[in-house]
Design an enzyme around this catalytic site. Structure first.
Site, PDB file in Angstrom:
ATOM      1  CB  VAL A   1      -0.960  -0.012   1.210  1.00 32.75           C
ATOM      2  CG1 VAL A   1      -1.721   1.310   1.299  1.00 32.75           C
ATOM      3  CG2 VAL A   1      -1.951  -1.167   1.109  1.00 32.75           C
ATOM      4  CB  CYS A   2       3.741   2.263   2.092  1.00 32.20           C
ATOM      5  SG  CYS A   2       2.914   2.273   3.694  1.00 32.20           S
ATOM      6  CB  THR A   3       4.809   0.379  -3.023  1.00 32.99           C
ATOM      7  OG1 THR A   3       5.720  -0.334  -2.182  1.00 32.99           O
ATOM      8  CG2 THR A   3       5.413   0.511  -4.412  1.00 32.99           C
TER       9      THR A   3
ATOM     10  CD  GLU B   1      -0.408   5.126   1.592  1.00 32.89           C
ATOM     11  OE1 GLU B   1      -1.542   5.074   2.083  1.00 32.89           O
ATOM     12  OE2 GLU B   1       0.643   5.013   2.268  1.00 32.89           O
ATOM     13  CG  LEU B   2       6.302   6.292  -0.273  1.00 30.91           C
ATOM     14  CD1 LEU B   2       7.180   5.103   0.059  1.00 30.91           C
ATOM     15  CD2 LEU B   2       6.967   7.575   0.204  1.00 30.91           C
TER      16      LEU B   2
END
Length: 218
Positions: free
Chosen positions: A44-46, A48-49
């Site tokens: 998920v953070c991939t 987002e970044l």
């Protein structure tokens, strides 16, 4: 003590992918967004970044810097950045903090004090609360805090929308209604009398005595 809106954002010194920064000094005279991640190489953070990297020019237009944080080492961030660019199509050009001793996560209330003193051996689930967005104003005060669960990607278009609202309302005696977007009508604050409203916002509309609307100030 828990941080609240209008508290001074705690200052810190940290190692990042772009060298050592002193947070308040790095912010300078503009706005800043600090958004955190529980661990590198998480799905998920991939996304987002990468999305935030694509929005970076829009934030820059608004004199707002972006900085990310993960409890993993800076060297891991650099490797993760390659994956982000490959899968999301945007290069991460903003700094990423390495918070390996968990100091900043604790300072900002994203982890409890008893979480230990190292990121080593910790899983994303251990760091689930390290998924927060802070918007900091030029006065170094916290203007917005958003906390998301692990499995829900953050809406950074909403962060941009809120930034537009905060910058507008900081300059003019107005507030923005639900779901407001740039160019739409705004609300005149209760601090403005009807007499003054006629001078400042000629042609304003009274929906109710407590609800007066006007075109967005230029």
């Amino acid at each position: 003590m828990a941080l609240r809106i209008n508290d001074i954002a705690p200052d810190f010194t940290a190692e990042t992918t772009q060298g050592t920064i002193h947070f308040h000094e790095w912010i300078g005279e503009g706005w800043a967004i600090l958004f955190s991640h529980p661990k590198d190489f998480t799905p998920v953070c991939t996304t987002e970044l990468g999305y935030m990297a694509g929005l970076q020019p829009e934030f820059a237009k608004r004199n707002c810097k972006i900085i990310g944080l993960s409890v993993d080492p800076v060297v891991n961030h650099a490797k993760w950045a390659a994956d982000i660019e490959e899968t999301q199509g945007h290069r991460v050009n903003y700094p990423m903090i390495g918070d390996t001793e968990l100091k900043i996560a604790k300072l900002y209330g994203m982890l409890p004090a008893e979480s230990g003193a190292t990121s080593e051996g910790r899983t994303a689930a251990d760091n689930a609360t390290v998924r927060t967005v802070f918007v900091v104003g030029p006065d170094k005060k916290i203007k917005l805090m958003l906390v998301y669960p692990m499995t829900t990607g953050r809406n950074f278009d909403e962060v941009l929308r809120v930034l537009d609202s905060m910058q507008l309302t900081a300059k003019h005696k107005v507030a923005t209604p639900a779901n407001w977007k740039q160019g739409e009508d705004v609300i005149i604050t209760g601090a403005v009398s009807n007499e003054d409203a006629e001078k400042i916002f000629p042609g304003y509309k009274t929906v109710k005595p407590y609800l007066r609307t006007t075109a967005q100030p230029k």
